[in-house]
Design a protein around this motif. Structure first.
Motif, PDB file in Angstrom:
ATOM      1  N   GLU A  26      39.811  42.265  -5.662  1.00  0.00           N
ATOM      2  CA  GLU A  26      39.190  41.790  -6.776  1.00  0.00           C
ATOM      3  C   GLU A  26      37.860  43.405  -7.171  1.00  0.00           C
ATOM      4  O   GLU A  26      37.570  43.512  -8.231  1.00  0.00           O
ATOM      5  N   LEU A  27      38.130  44.058  -6.135  1.00  0.00           N
ATOM      6  CA  LEU A  27      37.985  45.621  -6.283  1.00  0.00           C
ATOM      7  C   LEU A  27      38.168  46.680  -7.587  1.00  0.00           C
ATOM      8  O   LEU A  27      39.452  46.270  -7.759  1.00  0.00           O
ATOM      9  N   THR A  28      37.373  47.505  -7.757  1.00  0.00           N
ATOM     10  CA  THR A  28      37.625  47.618  -8.760  1.00  0.00           C
ATOM     11  C   THR A  28      38.062  49.149  -8.828  1.00  0.00           C
ATOM     12  O   THR A  28      37.514  49.851  -7.167  1.00  0.00           O
ATOM     13  N   ALA A  29      37.945  50.384  -9.058  1.00  0.00           N
ATOM     14  CA  ALA A  29      37.844  51.902  -8.227  1.00  0.00           C
ATOM     15  C   ALA A  29      37.350  51.891  -7.867  1.00  0.00           C
ATOM     16  O   ALA A  29      37.275  53.225  -6.936  1.00  0.00           O
ATOM     17  N   SER A  30      36.060  51.816  -8.648  1.00  0.00           N
ATOM     18  CA  SER A  30      34.422  52.248  -8.065  1.00  0.00           C
ATOM     19  C   SER A  30      34.202  51.665  -7.025  1.00  0.00           C
ATOM     20  O   SER A  30      33.539  52.134  -6.113  1.00  0.00           O
ATOM     21  N   ALA A  31      34.120  50.195  -6.958  1.00  0.00           N
ATOM     22  CA  ALA A  31      33.805  49.728  -5.822  1.00  0.00           C
ATOM     23  C   ALA A  31      35.254  49.530  -4.520  1.00  0.00           C
ATOM     24  O   ALA A  31      34.059  50.254  -3.096  1.00  0.00           O
ATOM     25  N   ALA A  32      36.092  50.629  -4.470  1.00  0.00           N
ATOM     26  CA  ALA A  32      37.033  51.058  -3.872  1.00  0.00           C
ATOM     27  C   ALA A  32      36.531  52.764  -3.412  1.00  0.00           C
ATOM     28  O   ALA A  32      36.620  53.235  -1.321  1.00  0.00           O
ATOM     29  N   ARG A  33      36.159  53.149  -3.634  1.00  0.00           N
ATOM     30  CA  ARG A  33      35.652  54.598  -4.124  1.00  0.00           C
ATOM     31  C   ARG A  33      34.484  54.362  -2.882  1.00  0.00           C
ATOM     32  O   ARG A  33      33.858  55.082  -2.440  1.00  0.00           O
ATOM     33  N   LEU A  34      33.165  53.515  -3.361  1.00  0.00           N
ATOM     34  CA  LEU A  34      32.461  53.444  -2.480  1.00  0.00           C
ATOM     35  C   LEU A  34      32.263  52.852  -0.822  1.00  0.00           C
ATOM     36  O   LEU A  34      31.829  52.890   0.138  1.00  0.00           O
ATOM     37  N   LEU A  35      33.487  52.005  -0.813  1.00  0.00           N
ATOM     38  CA  LEU A  35      33.395  51.822   0.590  1.00  0.00           C
ATOM     39  C   LEU A  35      33.627  52.836   1.050  1.00  0.00           C
ATOM     40  O   LEU A  35      33.643  52.202   2.241  1.00  0.00           O
ATOM     41  N   ASP A  36      34.789  53.164   0.477  1.00  0.00           N
ATOM     42  CA  ASP A  36      35.896  54.563   1.289  1.00  0.00           C
ATOM     43  C   ASP A  36      34.550  55.474   1.493  1.00  0.00           C
ATOM     44  O   ASP A  36      34.701  56.185   2.906  1.00  0.00           O
ATOM     45  N   VAL A  37      33.479  55.857   0.959  1.00  0.00           N
ATOM     46  CA  VAL A  37      31.838  56.753   1.466  1.00  0.00           C
ATOM     47  C   VAL A  37      31.482  56.099   2.689  1.00  0.00           C
ATOM     48  O   VAL A  37      30.849  56.786   3.339  1.00  0.00           O
ATOM     49  N   VAL A  38      31.360  55.147   2.172  1.00  0.00           N
ATOM     50  CA  VAL A  38      30.632  53.966   3.751  1.00  0.00           C
ATOM     51  C   VAL A  38      30.303  53.943   4.170  1.00  0.00           C
ATOM     52  O   VAL A  38      30.276  53.859   5.641  1.00  0.00           O
ATOM     53  N   ARG A  39      32.121  53.392   4.583  1.00  0.00           N
ATOM     54  CA  ARG A  39      31.912  52.932   6.088  1.00  0.00           C
ATOM     55  C   ARG A  39      32.750  54.779   7.087  1.00  0.00           C
ATOM     56  O   ARG A  39      33.777  55.429   6.681  1.00  0.00           O
ATOM     57  N   PRO A  40      32.554  54.919   7.767  1.00  0.00           N
ATOM     58  CA  PRO A  40      32.168  55.443   9.086  1.00  0.00           C
ATOM     59  C   PRO A  40      33.920  55.514   9.380  1.00  0.00           C
ATOM     60  O   PRO A  40      34.352  54.407   9.476  1.00  0.00           O
ATOM     61  N   LYS A  41      34.252  57.189  10.116  1.00  0.00           N
ATOM     62  CA  LYS A  41      35.630  56.971  10.368  1.00  0.00           C
ATOM     63  C   LYS A  41      36.161  55.986  11.640  1.00  0.00           C
ATOM     64  O   LYS A  41      34.888  56.271  12.537  1.00  0.00           O
ATOM     65  N   GLY A  42      36.424  55.216  11.434  1.00  0.00           N
ATOM     66  CA  GLY A  42      36.854  54.901  13.305  1.00  0.00           C
ATOM     67  C   GLY A  42      36.082  53.600  13.353  1.00  0.00           C
ATOM     68  O   GLY A  42      36.834  52.527  14.386  1.00  0.00           O
ATOM     69  N   VAL A  43      35.534  53.534  11.809  1.00  0.00           N
ATOM     70  CA  VAL A  43      34.535  51.537  12.318  1.00  0.00           C
ATOM     71  C   VAL A  43      36.057  50.628  11.810  1.00  0.00           C
ATOM     72  O   VAL A  43      36.371  50.567  10.904  1.00  0.00           O
ATOM     73  N   ASP A  44      35.471  49.190  12.827  1.00  0.00           N
ATOM     74  CA  ASP A  44      36.435  48.254  12.538  1.00  0.00           C
ATOM     75  C   ASP A  44      36.239  47.449  11.531  1.00  0.00           C
ATOM     76  O   ASP A  44      35.055  47.579  10.509  1.00  0.00           O
TER      77      ASP A  44
END
Length: 973
Positions: free
Chosen positions: A152-170
Motif C-alpha cells: 500500500e506504499l504510495t510514491a511519496s511514502a516510498a521516497r520518505l522511507l528511502d531518505v529516512v533509512r540509513p545506509k546499511g541498516v537492516d
C-alpha cells in the motif's frame, strides 16, 4: 517529524498532519475558491471550455482532489504542472497547478502548523534531502526499518522511507501485491520491491516468498487461487500457491431473481450458520462493493433478523442523520440577522427539514395534516400562498413560540418547539457577539461553535429521550446509541476547531464540516455491538478474517467496474507523464485499462480471501441485472444451475409461514402424516405465543367482524364525482373512499392545480393561464429535471385545451354563470315501492363550470385532467353527468335556474375530442332513470357488502387491487 514545517524567523512551529476530513475531503479546495472570491478574482483559472459544465459537479471536485494528491505525492508543483501541460497538451493541468498553489497557501494561513496528509511525506522527504545535518540526526536514531502491508506504499511514502533509512541498516518489507486495495489513492503495489532492490545494492535483497496459505479451508483456498491467477504479476513476485488446510470448507455461488431475494438468501445463510452451526455473530461478515450497496444490505439483514453492526466511522459528520439537523440549526442562527423579528428566519425547505428531523419530531402524516390545515385556512381567506410557505411563516412567528403549550393545537406543537430551539441558539450567538462581521480580527469575543451547539442541543430535549431509548435496548436503543455517538463526535469536532482557531466565526466551522467528504478523526468511543455481523467494503475488510463471509452484489458492470476513473483531469496520466510513460494513444489507454482491471481483481481477491471456513458469493439474474464474470472464478459451473429458490426466512415468523403452507398443501394432496406433523409444530408454537401460529389469528378462518350496514339510517351522502366509480366497482368505491390509495398522488395534485388556476381565472387567455401556472408550479414541490419539465408541458397542454373549450362554448352561445359552485340537494324516495330498492340520497359536491345557454337552460361542464378518456358510447349514460343534471333540476343552484340543458365532459388530460356532450335528461327515453340510479347507489353505499367487478385493463391501474380478491395482488394475501 515534529519540526519539519518552516517557521517565521525566531520561532519554531510544531508540525502536524491535518485531518483527512478537512484537508482531503474538499474543504481545502473550497477554501481556495473562497479566498479567490474574497479578493475579487471571481473567474479563477481559465479552465478549458469543454469542462465548463463539469466544474459544478461533485465528480469534477473528486477528480481535482485526486489530481492534486498525485501531484504532491510526486513532488510536482505549479511550475511542473504548467510545463507538463504544455508538453502533453493538457491545459487542465496548468489550471490545477494554480489551484494547488492557492490551496497550499490557504491551508497554511487557515490552519498554521498543519500539512495535508498527502503532502506531508513529500515535504518531509524534501526537507531531509536538502538538509544534511537534519538527515544525520534522523539517521542516528534509526537502527531498523520494518514496513508491514508494504503493497500500500504510495510514491511519496516510498521516497520518505528511502531518505529516512540509513545506509546499511537492516530492513524488512512485508507485502502482498495481490492484496493491494488502495490503488485508487495512489498506492503502487510493486513500489516496495523496487525499494528493496535499491536498499540491497548489488548483492540484492534476501527474499522470502510465502508460498503456502495458512488458516484457510481447502474450498476457499481454491477460489482464492483462481482469482489470484488472473491478477498480473508485479515484478518477479509470485502468487501464493498451494493450499494448506485440514478443513475442506465451502465456497459457492448462489444466483437469485431479485435483490430482495438475494438479501433474504444471505440473511438465512447467516442465521443458519449462527443458530444451527453455532458460529458467533462476530465471526460472520458481509462484503459489498460500494457504500451504496452496504446501506441496502444492512437494512435487509436487519429486517431478516440478523444483528448488524453499523459503523459510522466512515460517514462524514456533516452527512450524519443525527448531526445534520443541528448543523442546519447552527446555520440558521448564525446568519446575518434580518432588520426585524427574532433575529433568525427559515425558508420553506429548512422549515420542513427541521420539523421532520428529531428536533421537530413530526412524522409525514402529521406534516401532511399541518400543510392541509394551513392551506385550507389560506384558501378560505382568499389567499394563494403555498402550503410550504405557510409552514415557514408559522415557524418564524414569534407569537406562536411565546404561546403556552396548553393553548397550542397538537399539529402546531412541533412548530413551536423548533422555534423555541432556534431562539435558544440565537440567544447564545448574540450573547457572545458571534454575529457576521465580528470575530476573526475584530478583537471582539466570539461565541464558539461548541457553545452554540450546546444551547441548541439543550433546548432540543433529545438527550433524555435518546438516553432512555439507548438504555432500553433493541433496534430502537441501538439507533439511539449511534445518534448519541454522532452528537458526541460533532461536539468534539466543534471544540477542537474552537481550540485550534480561537476567534474564528462559527460559520467557518460550519463550512468546514459541511464541505468534508471523509469522516472526522475522533477519540470518541462509540457504542459497539460485539454480537453482530459487520457489513464492509473490501478496503475496510483488508487485513481482517472471519469464519464465514458472504460477498454480495457481484453484478456485471458493478464488479469489476472497468470504467476509467480520471477521464476528465487525468490523475493517472499525470503519474505516467512524471515517469516518462505514454500519456495518450492506444498504448496509454491499454495501460490504464489494465491498471483498473488489476485494481478490481485485487479488491475481489481481498473479499474472497477473508473467510477461513466458508464463502458465499451472490448475484442477481434478471432482465435488468446479470451476474459478473468473476463468479466463474468462484464456482466455474454455477451457470448450469437455475436461480436459487429462496426458502422462508429462518425466523419464527418464517417458520410459521412455512408450516402453514406445508399443512395446507399436504392436506390438499392427501398427505396426512406431513399435515399432522406441521399442525403439531404449529400447536407447539401457538402455546409459546409465537405470532401467526394460532389459527384463531388467521384471517381466512375468522368470522366477519360485523354485518351491520355502513349507514343504518338517514340520508346517504352521494358525491356525483364518485357515483360512476360505485357503478363500475363497488369494492373500489368503498376502499378508495376510505383511503385505499397507492400513494402516487402526483397526477391528482397536478389536476388540482390546473382546476384551481382555471377556477380563479376562468376566462383568461392561454398566455395568462400559463403565466399563472409558471408562478405556482413550485407548489407541487417537484425536483427540477425532465420529470418536472414533462409534467409542466402536460399542464400547459391542459390549459390550452381548456381555453379551446371556452372559445367553443362562447361560440355556441353559452355564457359562464360560475365556477367551483357547491351543491347540496336531498333526493327522497318517491314511494314505498321505491324505498324498498333505494334510500334517501343527499347529493353533495361542486361543479367545475356552470354555463347558461341562450335559451336560459343550465349546462354543467366537468373538467377531466386524467389521461384516460371516457368512451364516447358511455357519455350518454355517464352517472356523474346525470347526477349533475338531477341536481340542477332539483334546484341545487337556487335563483340561477332549475332547467337542465345537458352536461359536458371536458377532456383536458386525454387526447382526442375536447368536449363530449350528454343531452338533457328530459330528452332521454326514461327521464327518471338517473334519479333511480342515485337512490339505488345510495342504498348500496349504505349497505354491508360491496361487490368486486372485473374491469379487465382498468383493474391494472386500480389503487385498491392489493385488497381485491379478483386480482393476483389481493388473492395472494
Amino acid at each position: 517529524m515534529p519540526r519539519l514545517r518552516r517557521a517565521p524567523a525566531g520561532r519554531r512551529a510544531g508540525g502536524r498532519a491535518g485531518t483527512a476530513a478537512h484537508l482531503r475531503g474538499g474543504a481545502g479546495c473550497r477554501a481556495a475558491g473562497a479566498a479567490r472570491r474574497a479578493r475579487g478574482e471571481c473567474t479563477g483559472p481559465s479552465w478549458p471550455p469543454d469542462l465548463e459544465l463539469a466544474r459544478r459537479t461533485t465528480g469534477f471536485r473528486d477528480q481535482l482532489r485526486d489530481l492534486l494528491m498525485r501531484a504532491v505525492e510526486h513532488g510536482v508543483g505549479r511550475a511542473d504542472l504548467e510545463h507538463l501541460s504544455r508538453v502533453h497538451g493538457r491545459p487542465e493541468w496548468a489550471c490545477a497547478g494554480e489551484v494547488l498553489e492557492e490551496y497550499d497557501q490557504v491551508t497554511a494561513l487557515a490552519d498554521p502548523g498543519s500539512y495535508d496528509p498527502a503532502w506531508i511525506c513529500t515535504a518531509a522527504a524534501g526537507l531531509l534531502e536538502g538538509d544534511e545535518s537534519l538527515r544525520a540526526v534522523v539517521h542516528e536514531r534509526v537502527s531498523f526499518v520494518g514496513v508491514d502491508d508494504a503493497q500500500e506504499l504510495t510514491a511519496s511514502a516510498a521516497r520518505l522511507l528511502d531518505v529516512v533509512r540509513p545506509k546499511g541498516v537492516d530492513s524488512v518489507l512485508v507485502g502482498d501485491p495481490d492484496a493491494a486495495v488502495l490503488g485508487f489513492r495512489g498506492a503502487v503495489p510493486g513500489a516496495f520491491l523496487e525499494l528493496g532492490e535499491r536498499w540491497a545494492g548489488e548483492a540484492g535483497p534476501a527474499r522470502e516468498t510465502l508460498g503456502v496459505r495458512h488458516g484457510t479451508s481447502g474450498a476457499v483456498g481454491e477460489v482464492v487461487d483462481r482469482v489470484a491467477q488472473r491478477i498480473g504479476l508485479v515484478g518477479d513476485a509470485r502468487h501464493r500457491g498451494p493450499i494448506s488446510g485440514d478443513e475442506q470448507g465451502t465456497g459457492s455461488v448462489r444466483i437469485t431473481r431479485s435483490a430482495a431475494q438475494e438479501a433474504s438468501l444471505v440473511a438465512r445463510w447467516l442465521r443458519h450458520a449462527h443458530l444451527v452451526e453455532g458460529v458467533p455473530w462476530q465471526e460472520l461478515s458481509v462484503i459489498a462493493r460500494s457504500v451504496q450497496q452496504q446501506d441496502a444490505v444492512r437494512r435487509a439483514l436487519a429486517s431478516g433478523g440478523v444483528p448488524v453492526r453499523v459503523d459510522r466511522s466512515s460517514v462524514p459528520i456533516g452527512s450524519d442523520p443525527a448531526a445534520r439537523p443541528l448543523l442546519l440549526a447552527l446555520d440558521i442562527v448564525t446568519r446575518e440577522a434580518p432588520g426585524v423579528g427574532p433575529g433568525w428566519s427559515v425558508d420553506p425547505e429548512e422549515a420542513l427539514e427541521l420539523l421532520q428531523s428529531p428536533l421537530g419530531g413530526m412524522d409525514p402524516v402529521g406534516l401532511r395534516r399541518l400543510r392541509r390545515s394551513l392551506r385550507g385556512a389560506e384558501l378560505a381567506a382568499g389567499g394563494l400562498r403555498r402550503a410550504d410557505d405557510l409552514v415557514a411563516l408559522r415557524v418564524n412567528d414569534p407569537d406562536l413560540r411565546s404561546a403556552a403549550p396548553a393553548d397550542l393545537p397538537p399539529e402546531l406543537a412541533p412548530v413551536a418547539r423548533v422555534g423555541r430551539l432556534l431562539d435558544a441558539g440565537r440567544e447564545a450567538v448574540v450573547r457572545g457577539g458571534s454575529t457576521p462581521g465580528r470575530g476573526e480580527g475584530s478583537g471582539q469575543a466570539v461565541t464558539g461553535p461548541d457553545e452554540i451547539l450546546w444551547a441548541l442541543w439543550s433546548a432540543s430535549g433529545l438527550a433524555a429521550s435518546w438516553s432512555r431509548q439507548a438504555a432500553g435496548g433493541g433496534a430502537l436503543g441501538a439507533r439511539a446509541d449511534r445518534d448519541l455517538d454522532a452528537v458526541l463526535v460533532l461536539f468534539e469536532a466543534a471544540e477542537s476547531y474552537a481550540e485550534r482557531l480561537p476567534g474564528a466565526r462559527p460559520r467557518s466551522f460550519l463550512d468546514s464540516v459541511r464541505s468534508a467528504e471523509l469522516a472526522a478523526d475522533t477519540l470518541v468511543q462509540g457504542a459497539r455491538r460485539t454480537e453482530a455481523v459487520e457489513v464492509l467494503t473490501p478496503h475496510a475488510a483488508a487485513g481482517r478474517r472471519w469464519r464465514r463471509v458472504a460477498v454480495v452484489g457481484v453484478q456485471d458492470g458493478i464488479w469489476p467496474d472497468l470504467r476509467l476513473r480520471d477521464t476528465l483531469l487525468g490523475a493517472e496520466a499525470l503519474v505516467s507523464a512524471v515517469h516518462g510513460w505514454p500519456v495518450a494513444g492506444p498504448e496509454a489507454w491499454r495501460a490504464a485499462q489494465a491498471a483498473v482491471r488489476a485494481d478490481e481483481l485485487r479488491q475481489f481477491h481481498v473479499a474472497v480471501s477473508r473467510p477461513t471456513e466458508g464463502l458465499l458469493v451472490t448475484a442477481v439474474a434478471s432482465t435488468d441485472d446479470q451476474p459478473s464474470g468473476l463468479l466463474d472464478l468462484v464456482e466455474p459451473g454455477f451457470r448450469e444451475r437455475p436461480p436459487a429458490e429462496v426458502p422462508p426466512p429462518m425466523t419464527l415468523r418464517g417458520l410459521v409461514a412455512e408450516l402453514r403452507r406445508a399443512a395446507v398443501r399436504s392436506h390438499r394432496e392427501g398427505d396426512r402424516s406431513t399435515r399432522d406433523a406441521a399442525v403439531g409444530l404449529l400447536r407447539r408454537l401457538a402455546v409459546e405465543d409465537v405470532p401467526g401460529a394460532d389459527p384463531a389469528a388467521w384471517w381466512t378462518l375468522r368470522e366477519t367482524s360485523s354485518t351491520a350496514p355502513v349507514r343504518p339510517e338517514g340520508p346517504v351522502r352521494v358525491s356525483p364525482s364518485r357515483l360512476q366509480t360505485f357503478r363500475d366497482c363497488e369494492l373500489r368505491w368503498f376502499l378508495t373512499s376510505r383511503g385505499a390509495e397507492t400513494g402516487e398522488a402526483f397526477r391528482a395534485e397536478l389536476g388540482t392545480l390546473v382546476h384551481d388556476i382555471v377556477a380563479h381565472t376562468p376566462d383568461a387567455s392561454v398566455p395568462e393561464l400559463t403565466a399563472e401556472l409558471d408562478r405556482r408550479w413550485d407548489d407541487l414541490g417537484l425536483v427540477e429535471g425532465w420529470v418536472s419539465e414533462r409534467a409542466q408541458q402536460d399542464a400547459r397542454r391542459m390549459l390550452e385545451r381548456y381555453a379551446d373549450y371556452v372559445a367553443r362554448a362562447r361560440a355556441a352561445g353559452r355564457e359562464l354563470v360560475g365556477s367551483e359552485l357547491d351543491l347540496s340537494v336531498l333526493l327522497g324516495a318517491a314511494d314505498d315501492q321505491d324505498r324498498e330498492r333505494g334510500r334517501d340520497a343527499r347529493l353533495v359536491g361542486a361543479v367545475d363550470r356552470l354555463e347558461r345557454t341562450s335559451e336560459g337552460a343550465l349546462v354543467v361542464a366537468d373538467l377531466k385532467t386524467g389521461s384516460t378518456p371516457v368512451p364516447k358510447a358511455d357519455v350518454e349514460q355517464h352517472a356523474q353527468l346525470a347526477a349533475y343534471q338531477v341536481a340542477v333540476t332539483e334546484g341545487a343552484f337556487g335563483e340561477l335556474g332549475s332547467r337542465s340543458g345537458g352536461a359536458r365532459l371536458v377532456q383536458l388530460g386525454a387526447s382526442g375530442a375536447v368536449e363530449q356532450a350528454q343531452p338533457p335528461l328530459g330528452e332521454a327515453d326514461d327521464p327518471a332513470q338517473a334519479r333511480r340510479t342515485i337512490r339505488e347507489a345510495a342504498a348500496g353505499m349504505a349497505g354491508a357488502g360491496f361487490t368486486a367487478r372485473d374491469l379487465e385493463r382498468r383493474c391494472r391501474r386500480c389503487p385498491a387491487r392489493f385488497a381485491c380478491p379478483l386480482q393476483p395482488e389481493g388473492a395472494s394475501r
